[in-house]
Write an enzyme that holds these catalytic residues in place. Structure first.
Site, PDB file in Angstrom:
ATOM      1  N   HIS A   5      45.699  56.385  45.871  1.00  0.00           N
ATOM      2  CA  HIS A   5      45.159  56.756  44.484  1.00  0.00           C
ATOM      3  C   HIS A   5      45.831  55.890  43.741  1.00  0.00           C
ATOM      4  O   HIS A   5      47.087  55.734  43.625  1.00  0.00           O
ATOM      5  CB  HIS A   5      45.237  58.266  44.495  1.00  0.00           C
ATOM      6  CG  HIS A   5      45.127  58.565  42.857  1.00  0.00           C
ATOM      7  ND1 HIS A   5      43.643  58.848  42.390  1.00  0.00           N
ATOM      8  CD2 HIS A   5      45.494  58.743  41.883  1.00  0.00           C
ATOM      9  CE1 HIS A   5      43.461  58.998  41.214  1.00  0.00           C
ATOM     10  NE2 HIS A   5      44.918  58.866  40.956  1.00  0.00           N
ATOM     11  N   ASN A  23      41.332  56.194  51.844  1.00  0.00           N
ATOM     12  CA  ASN A  23      41.561  54.537  51.660  1.00  0.00           C
ATOM     13  C   ASN A  23      42.902  54.483  51.060  1.00  0.00           C
ATOM     14  O   ASN A  23      43.288  53.710  50.226  1.00  0.00           O
ATOM     15  CB  ASN A  23      40.562  54.331  50.350  1.00  0.00           C
ATOM     16  CG  ASN A  23      40.594  55.550  49.167  1.00  0.00           C
ATOM     17  OD1 ASN A  23      41.381  56.433  49.094  1.00  0.00           O
ATOM     18  ND2 ASN A  23      39.761  55.130  48.191  1.00  0.00           N
ATOM     19  N   GLU A  47      47.654  63.156  35.315  1.00  0.00           N
ATOM     20  CA  GLU A  47      47.924  63.190  36.614  1.00  0.00           C
ATOM     21  C   GLU A  47      49.431  63.114  36.790  1.00  0.00           C
ATOM     22  O   GLU A  47      49.921  63.784  37.739  1.00  0.00           O
ATOM     23  CB  GLU A  47      47.370  61.999  37.365  1.00  0.00           C
ATOM     24  CG  GLU A  47      45.819  61.828  37.300  1.00  0.00           C
ATOM     25  CD  GLU A  47      45.076  61.019  37.919  1.00  0.00           C
ATOM     26  OE1 GLU A  47      44.092  60.685  37.946  1.00  0.00           O
ATOM     27  OE2 GLU A  47      45.719  59.877  38.388  1.00  0.00           O
ATOM     28  N   TYR A  70      40.985  66.410  41.665  1.00  0.00           N
ATOM     29  CA  TYR A  70      39.640  65.715  41.936  1.00  0.00           C
ATOM     30  C   TYR A  70      38.487  66.419  41.173  1.00  0.00           C
ATOM     31  O   TYR A  70      37.426  66.376  41.447  1.00  0.00           O
ATOM     32  CB  TYR A  70      39.559  65.607  43.243  1.00  0.00           C
ATOM     33  CG  TYR A  70      40.136  64.150  43.793  1.00  0.00           C
ATOM     34  CD1 TYR A  70      40.042  63.052  43.582  1.00  0.00           C
ATOM     35  CD2 TYR A  70      41.116  64.507  44.788  1.00  0.00           C
ATOM     36  CE1 TYR A  70      40.665  61.794  43.995  1.00  0.00           C
ATOM     37  CE2 TYR A  70      41.896  63.564  45.539  1.00  0.00           C
ATOM     38  CZ  TYR A  70      41.828  62.096  44.986  1.00  0.00           C
ATOM     39  OH  TYR A  70      42.457  61.305  45.647  1.00  0.00           O
TER      40      TYR A  70
END
Ligand code: GDP
Length: 145
Positions: free
Chosen positions: A116, A113, A127, A50
């Protein structure tokens, strides 16, 4: 237009045992799993993942959260994967997510949440390499990518 995206099933969704339901939503939407693993991120790994958010006020809290318990990371394949997956997961804040989206169904709040999803083809490549080597990604016929 790329055909892969990187997803993580985040800690709270893992703790609530939603992983199976989330993976079913993903495959029902036409994504194929090229690679998948469960692992616990160290705080340093979460900070690296992040890094783009390091100036944001929630960076410390977010990286504590992401390293709190294991996550599941997966490479998903589909035509237009990044955009289609962002649609499937819904808005960052589950309060704004459309009905039927993964975040609407399984998120707890804006930070926790549920999942990702990469936000561009370029970031998807970065990623995917963060989590997986070439020896861990497979074509539908079982051959290595
Ligand atoms: P995404 O691309 O939809 O995941 O959203 P962002 O790239 O903007 O943010 C990355 C992640 O940071 C989100 O998925 C949330 O887990 C977390 N996040 C975003 N906004 C906030 C916020 O306002 N507060 C907190 N605590 N976490 C946030």
């Amino acid at each position: 237009m790329g055909n892969i995206t990187l997803t993580m099933i985040k800690p709270t969704a893992i703790k609530k045992n939603y992983a199976g339901n989330i993976i079913e939503k993903i495959t029902d939407a036409g994504f194929r799993i090229q690679a998948i693993k469960m692992m616990r991120l160290s705080k340093a790994e979460a900070e690296k993942f992040y890094e783009v958010h390091k100036e944001r006020p929630f960076y410390g809290e977010l990286t504590d959260f992401m390293s709190s318990v294991p996550i599941i990371a997966a490479v998903l394949e589909k035509k237009n994967a990044v955009e289609d997956y962002r649609k499937l997961i819904g808005a960052t804040n589950p309060e704004n997510a459309e009905e039927g989206t993964i975040r609407k169904l399984y998120a707890t709040n804006i930070q926790e949440n549920a999942v990702h999803g990469s936000d561009s083809d370029e970031n998807a490549e970065i990623e995917v390499s963060f989590f997986f080597s070439k020896k861990e990604r497979f074509n539908a016929d079982g051959s290595l990518i």
